[in-house]
Design an enzyme around this catalytic site. Structure first.
Site, short mmCIF file in Angstrom:
data_model
loop_
_atom_site.label_atom_id
_atom_site.label_comp_id
_atom_site.label_asym_id
_atom_site.label_seq_id
_atom_site.Cartn_x
_atom_site.Cartn_y
_atom_site.Cartn_z
N ASP A 32 0.83 -1.21 0.00
CA ASP A 32 0.00 0.00 0.00
C ASP A 32 0.86 1.26 0.00
O ASP A 32 1.39 1.67 1.04
CB ASP A 32 -0.90 -0.02 1.25
CG ASP A 32 -1.80 1.19 1.35
OD1 ASP A 32 -2.34 1.44 2.44
OD2 ASP A 32 -1.95 1.89 0.33
N ASP A 212 -1.83 5.57 -5.19
CA ASP A 212 -2.14 4.70 -4.06
C ASP A 212 -2.47 3.27 -4.49
O ASP A 212 -3.59 2.98 -4.90
CB ASP A 212 -3.32 5.30 -3.28
CG ASP A 212 -3.64 4.51 -2.03
OD1 ASP A 212 -4.60 4.89 -1.33
OD2 ASP A 212 -2.96 3.51 -1.75
O1 LIG Z 1 -8.60 3.41 2.69
C1 LIG Z 1 -8.20 3.23 1.58
C2 LIG Z 1 -7.14 2.21 1.25
N1 LIG Z 1 -7.00 1.28 2.34
C3 LIG Z 1 -5.73 0.55 2.18
C4 LIG Z 1 -5.54 -0.45 3.27
C5 LIG Z 1 -6.70 -1.40 3.36
C6 LIG Z 1 -8.01 -0.64 3.50
C7 LIG Z 1 -8.16 0.35 2.39
N2 LIG Z 1 -8.64 3.90 0.51
C8 LIG Z 1 -9.60 4.87 0.58
C9 LIG Z 1 -9.25 6.16 0.90
C10 LIG Z 1 -10.22 7.16 0.92
C11 LIG Z 1 -11.53 6.84 0.64
C12 LIG Z 1 -11.87 5.54 0.34
C13 LIG Z 1 -10.91 4.52 0.32
O2 LIG Z 1 -13.20 5.47 0.13
C14 LIG Z 1 -13.73 6.78 0.32
O3 LIG Z 1 -12.63 7.63 0.61
#
Ligand SMILES: O=C(CN1CCCCC1)Nc1ccc2c(c1)OCO2
Length: 327
Positions: A32, A212
């Site tokens: 990540d 990301d």
């Molecule tokens: O949280 C994450 C990525 N994250 C990486 C580690 C596992 C769980 C998910 N992405 C993300 C970041 C912002 C967001 C979203 C998703 O959905 C709405 O806003």
């Protein structure tokens, strides 16, 4: 010494899992670039939450006394626990005193994830969530062994790809690599596109976001997203499905970022048809969605990254930068 690790997509490219050996156990972790903690399922979790996962045996491990971690991701998921020092091997590269964060608690999203055994953060170590003292990422710990301080990603749709550490593999891309400066002040791989385009319709507004690998989709401001789907007949923002959906046979408009003056980085329309919403409906879920969540930044996640060989360059020629080339 350099290294390459193969990364494999889960169903619908929801996440990409990469084998990581910690001590003598191999975990399949979600690499990540949007976070900076290496954490694993552990024997400190309730037994039912350990089922089906590789589990870190904390009782055989070297505790970092007094250290703990707690992380909240942009999608609202969270995890936490305590910290150990161990030997971590990725793609033939070894970090001997890597902080391994053992999960003692997991939010429902992780309890539901039957495949990932944890995360390996590749953002800047300033984002690490260990207290009282931040710990270094795997990349920071192996950087001195590498020819170049770079990670290069080749994520693919429905097929295995790679993470290259320390080198750029010319066999994995076509045409030139276009570089754009990174602002790492908030710990992310943040960059700014000077403009963007939906198909041939160029919009001369800059767009700042993060590269990301840990986020599945492309997340943009809601007005930008509604403008994109205005081009897709039959598209609608569906509260039932949690975002924009459209008939699966729709022809989707490409999404282009204009970077470094006049270089286009284009996501083909096919990659923006993310996946069917279910087995009986002919509706598909869009790969571009509104960034609701807890974060107020745009996220160029896997749907974006899949079209490119991406070089996460921590400073081979000065400051941090991102390189993009078609793959
Ligand atoms: O949280 C994450 C990525 N994250 C990486 C580690 C596992 C769980 C998910 N992405 C993300 C970041 C912002 C967001 C979203 C998703 O959905 C709405 O806003």
């Amino acid at each position: 010494l350099n290294g390459t690790a193969v990364t494999s997509p889960e169903a619908n490219d929801l996440e990409y899992l990469t084998p990581v050996t910690i001590g003598n156990v191999t975990f399949h972790l979600d690499f990540d670039t949007g976070s900076a903690d290496l954490w694993v399922y552990s024997d400190e979790l309730p037994t039912d939450e350990q089922t089906g996962h590789a589990v870190y045996a904390t009782t055989d491990s070297k505790l970092l006394p007094g250290s703990s971690w707690e992380i909240l991701y942009g999608d609202g998921s969270s995890a936490g626990g305590d910290v150990f020092a161990d030997t971590v091997v990725v793609g033939g590269l070894t970090a001997t005193m890597q902080a391994v964060e053992a999960a003692a608690t997991l939010s429902a999203e992780f309890e539901r994830d039957a495949h990932s055994d944890g995360l390996l953060g590749l953002a800047f170590s300033t984002l690490n969530m260990v207290k009282p003292q931040k710990q270094s990422t795997f990349f920071d710990n192996v950087k001195s062994q590498l020819d170049l301080p770079v990670i290069a990603t080749s994520l693919k749709h429905g097929a295995p790809g790679t993470y290259d550490f320390g080198f750029i593999d010319e066999n994995k891309y076509t045409g030139p690599l276009t570089y754009v400066d990174v602002d790492s002040s908030r710990g992310y791989w943040t960059f700014t596109a000077d403009a963007y385009a939906f198909g041939d319709d160029q919009i001369s507004t800059s767009l700042t976001g993060i590269a990301d690998t840990g986020t599945t989709l492309i997340l943009l401001p809601s007005d930008t997203v509604s403008r994109y789907y205005a081009n897709v007949s039959g598209a609608q923002d569906s509260p039932l499905h949690g975002g924009y959906v459209f008939p699966c046979d729709s022809k989707l408009t490409p999404f282009t970022l204009v970077v470094a003056g006049n270089h286009s980085v284009t996501v083909p329309g096919e990659l923006i048809n993310y996946a069917p919403v279910g087995s009986v409906s002919n509706l598909c879920f869009g790969g571009i969605q509104a960034a609701s969540g807890l974060v107020d930044i745009n996220i160029f996640g896997d749907v974006f990254l899949k079209s490119q060989y991406v070089v996460f360059d921590a400073g081979s020629q000065g400051g941090p930068r991102l390189g993009f080339a078609n793959q």
